[in-house]
Design an enzyme around this catalytic site. Structure first.
Site, PDB file in Angstrom:
ATOM      1  N   ARG A 124      -5.485  -2.172   8.999  1.00 22.56           N
ATOM      2  CA  ARG A 124      -5.511  -3.644   8.866  1.00 22.56           C
ATOM      3  C   ARG A 124      -5.632  -4.264  10.260  1.00 22.56           C
ATOM      4  NH1 ARG A 124      -1.647  -4.958   3.737  1.00 22.56           N
ATOM      5  NH2 ARG A 124      -2.565  -7.003   3.962  1.00 22.56           N
TER       6      ARG A 124
ATOM      7  N   ASP B 139       4.951  -4.716   5.997  1.00 25.38           N
ATOM      8  CA  ASP B 139       5.394  -6.034   6.460  1.00 25.38           C
ATOM      9  C   ASP B 139       5.651  -7.010   5.296  1.00 25.38           C
ATOM     10  OD1 ASP B 139       5.342  -8.067   8.890  1.00 25.38           O
ATOM     11  OD2 ASP B 139       4.112  -8.939   7.303  1.00 25.38           O
TER      12      ASP B 139
ATOM     13  N   ASP C  94       2.152  -1.090  11.591  1.00 26.17           N
ATOM     14  CA  ASP C  94       2.023  -2.473  12.071  1.00 26.17           C
ATOM     15  C   ASP C  94       3.352  -3.225  12.063  1.00 26.17           C
ATOM     16  OD1 ASP C  94       2.251  -2.542   9.326  1.00 26.17           O
ATOM     17  OD2 ASP C  94       0.599  -3.940   9.007  1.00 26.17           O
TER      18      ASP C  94
ATOM     19  N   GLY D 265       0.843  -1.205   0.000  1.00 23.98           N
ATOM     20  CA  GLY D 265       0.000   0.000   0.000  1.00 23.98           C
ATOM     21  C   GLY D 265       0.872   1.247   0.000  1.00 23.98           C
TER      22      GLY D 265
ATOM     23  N   THR E 218       4.366   2.432   5.476  1.00 24.60           N
ATOM     24  CA  THR E 218       2.961   2.009   5.548  1.00 24.60           C
ATOM     25  C   THR E 218       2.228   2.914   6.525  1.00 24.60           C
ATOM     26  OG1 THR E 218       1.452   0.264   6.300  1.00 24.60           O
ATOM     27  CG2 THR E 218       3.652   0.197   7.215  1.00 24.60           C
TER      28      THR E 218
ATOM     29  N   ARG F  49       0.859  -4.890  -5.533  1.00 31.26           N
ATOM     30  CA  ARG F  49       0.947  -6.146  -4.778  1.00 31.26           C
ATOM     31  C   ARG F  49       1.219  -7.202  -5.845  1.00 31.26           C
ATOM     32  NH1 ARG F  49      -0.776  -4.419   0.360  1.00 31.26           N
ATOM     33  NH2 ARG F  49      -2.271  -2.716   0.213  1.00 31.26           N
TER      34      ARG F  49
ATOM     35  N   ASP G  49      -0.107   1.932   8.334  1.00 29.46           N
ATOM     36  CA  ASP G  49      -0.705   1.092   9.388  1.00 29.46           C
ATOM     37  C   ASP G  49       0.080   1.077  10.711  1.00 29.46           C
ATOM     38  OD1 ASP G  49      -2.597   0.421   7.504  1.00 29.46           O
ATOM     39  OD2 ASP G  49      -1.560  -1.410   6.880  1.00 29.46           O
TER      40      ASP G  49
HETATM   41  P1  ATP Z   1       0.792  -2.489   3.556  1.00 31.41           P
HETATM   42  O1  ATP Z   1       1.160  -2.638   5.003  1.00 31.41           O
HETATM   43  O2  ATP Z   1       0.614  -1.075   3.192  1.00 31.41           O
HETATM   44  O3  ATP Z   1      -0.318  -3.356   3.100  1.00 31.41           O
HETATM   45  P2  ATP Z   1       2.701  -4.423   2.613  1.00 31.41           P
HETATM   46  O4  ATP Z   1       4.088  -4.265   2.139  1.00 31.41           O
HETATM   47  O5  ATP Z   1       2.502  -5.194   3.890  1.00 31.41           O
HETATM   48  O6  ATP Z   1       2.084  -2.962   2.701  1.00 31.41           O
HETATM   49  P3  ATP Z   1       1.665  -6.615   1.065  1.00 31.41           P
HETATM   50  O7  ATP Z   1       0.636  -6.664  -0.008  1.00 31.41           O
HETATM   51  O8  ATP Z   1       1.473  -7.486   2.241  1.00 31.41           O
HETATM   52  O9  ATP Z   1       1.810  -5.081   1.464  1.00 31.41           O
HETATM   53  O10 ATP Z   1       3.078  -6.991   0.433  1.00 31.41           O
HETATM   54  C1  ATP Z   1       3.559  -6.369  -0.760  1.00 31.41           C
HETATM   55  C2  ATP Z   1       4.147  -7.404  -1.683  1.00 31.41           C
HETATM   56  O11 ATP Z   1       5.286  -8.009  -1.056  1.00 31.41           O
HETATM   57  C3  ATP Z   1       3.245  -8.588  -2.013  1.00 31.41           C
HETATM   58  O12 ATP Z   1       2.326  -8.293  -3.036  1.00 31.41           O
HETATM   59  C4  ATP Z   1       4.247  -9.643  -2.412  1.00 31.41           C
HETATM   60  O13 ATP Z   1       4.667  -9.459  -3.742  1.00 31.41           O
HETATM   61  C5  ATP Z   1       5.426  -9.355  -1.480  1.00 31.41           C
HETATM   62  N1  ATP Z   1       5.356 -10.270  -0.326  1.00 31.41           N
HETATM   63  C6  ATP Z   1       4.476 -10.260   0.698  1.00 31.41           C
HETATM   64  N2  ATP Z   1       4.709 -11.266   1.572  1.00 31.41           N
HETATM   65  C7  ATP Z   1       5.754 -11.966   1.066  1.00 31.41           C
HETATM   66  C8  ATP Z   1       6.459 -13.134   1.470  1.00 31.41           C
HETATM   67  N3  ATP Z   1       6.161 -13.792   2.594  1.00 31.41           N
HETATM   68  N4  ATP Z   1       7.485 -13.557   0.692  1.00 31.41           N
HETATM   69  C9  ATP Z   1       7.812 -12.913  -0.453  1.00 31.41           C
HETATM   70  N5  ATP Z   1       7.175 -11.807  -0.886  1.00 31.41           N
HETATM   71  C10 ATP Z   1       6.166 -11.325  -0.143  1.00 31.41           C
END
Ligand code: ATP
Length: 319
Positions: free
Chosen positions: A171, A103, A129, A11, A125, A72, A127
């Site tokens: 979230r 995360d 979190d 995000g 982020t 994503r 969040d």
């Molecule tokens: P936000 O907190 O704003 O949602 P985020 O970074 O947590 O941001 P996610 O959609 O969870 O958002 O993760 C972003 C991208 O990171 C995912 O679409 C995926 O490509 C990659 N990703 C997430 N988890 C993993 C994992 N365990 N291993 C490898 N790649 C990952």
């Protein structure tokens, strides 16, 4: 010439642009060529990579969103996707990377580090979190956006003498609700980390009205089990008080970053480049108190958060 890549993932959050700017300008002043990877891990897999120079990041410190765009990526979660991402980096001779995201993005960064890329993860982020850091880039702006909305809703809620449930993002984390709710003087704050007794909450609302309160504001984090609509119905059934729901939604993700977010993003971006001057780096950058620090990504992703109960105590005393 040494090369650093930078991407934003997951995000978007206000302050990502300030962070990109800091990475680009500090890397250039340390003698690197800098490459911007578009659309997070999706763009990395597709090789959507362009050279960034000092002027590429002019006039962006105040802008929300991310000039590199974000995504994503399901493909990145597969072996094939990960291999393609590594190939793209090798093709451009990039062996050092800054990942700005939440995360999930930092988990992705860890995967790249395991494949031999030097990686620094920065917490971007709204969040808040990521337990290893006191604050993430974008959180302060999101709290202030929610706070502004709470102020506007307070006016109309008080004119009509009603209860309003204001749903904020985060979230599974209740921090936006806690900070915006406390700063906005909400009567009740609901977060996923702490169970709420709905009967007790309704009794408090009735007592408040008997005491002369004209209206009440409830700030509910989106991760709380009971939905805002179900909660509104339940409150009406139990108290007879008119209850409205306002979902703030994506307005919390956009907007010009606050000074706190711009400075946090700038400090973290500079720190990331300093770390990448070493070889084999697998770090996440955070802030504790006013100190910017770094730790192993793995360790950062396994940290636990525990400030919610203390914060709820403040709310119980003040609201
Ligand atoms: P936000 O907190 O704003 O949602 P985020 O970074 O947590 O941001 P996610 O959609 O969870 O958002 O993760 C972003 C991208 O990171 C995912 O679409 C995926 O490509 C990659 N990703 C997430 N988890 C993993 C994992 N365990 N291993 C490898 N790649 C990952």
């Amino acid at each position: 010439m040494k090369r650093i890549g930078v991407l934003t993932s997951g995000g978007d959050s206000p302050g990502m642009n300030a962070c990109i700017r800091a990475v680009v300008r500090s890397a250039i002043s340390s003698g690197y060529e800098v490459y911007g990877i578009k659309r997070g891990y999706e763009g990395l897999i597709d090789g959507d990579i362009e050279k960034l120079v000092t002027s590429s990041v002019a006039d962006i410190i105040h802008r929300g969103g991310t000039i590199l765009q974000t995504a994503r990526s399901e493909r990145f979660m597969t072996e094939d996707g990960l291999n393609k991402a590594i190939e793209s980096l090798k093709k451009c001779e990039i062996d050092k990377l800054v990942v700005i995201g939440g995360d999930g993005s930092l988990r992705g960064a860890k995967k790249l580090a395991e494949m031999g890329i030097s990686v620094v993860g920065l917490p971007g982020t709204i969040d808040n979190d990521l337990a290893y850091t006191d604050m993430t880039i974008g959180f302060d702006t999101a709290v202030n956006t929610a706070l502004h909305a709470i102020g506007n809703i307070r006016d109309t809620s008080s004119s009509h003498g009603r209860i309003t449930i204001i749903e904020v993002m985060g979230r599974a984390c209740g921090d936006i609700a806690l900070y915006a709710g406390l700063a906005g003087g909400a009567e009740t704050i609901l977060v996923p980390e702490v169970d709420t007794d709905v009967d007790e909450m309704c009794q408090k609302l009735i007592t408040g009205m008997h005491r002369g309160k004209k209206h009440s504001l409830i700030v509910r984090a989106e991760g709380v089990k009971i939905s805002s609509e179900d909660l509104a119905k339940l409150i009406y059934e139990k108290t007879g008080l008119e209850t409205k729901v306002v979902v703030l939604g994506y307005i919390q993700r956009g907007g010009s970053p606050t000074a706190i977010d711009r400075i946090l993003a700038s400090r973290m971006g500079i720190h990331a480049v300093e770390l990448l001057n070493e070889e084999n780096v697998h770090k996440a950058v955070g802030i504790r108190g006013d100190d910017i620090f770094s730790m192993d990504i793995d360790e950062a992703l396994n940290a636990n958060k525990s400030n919610h109960v203390d914060f709820m105590k403040y709310c119980d005393i003040l609201c």
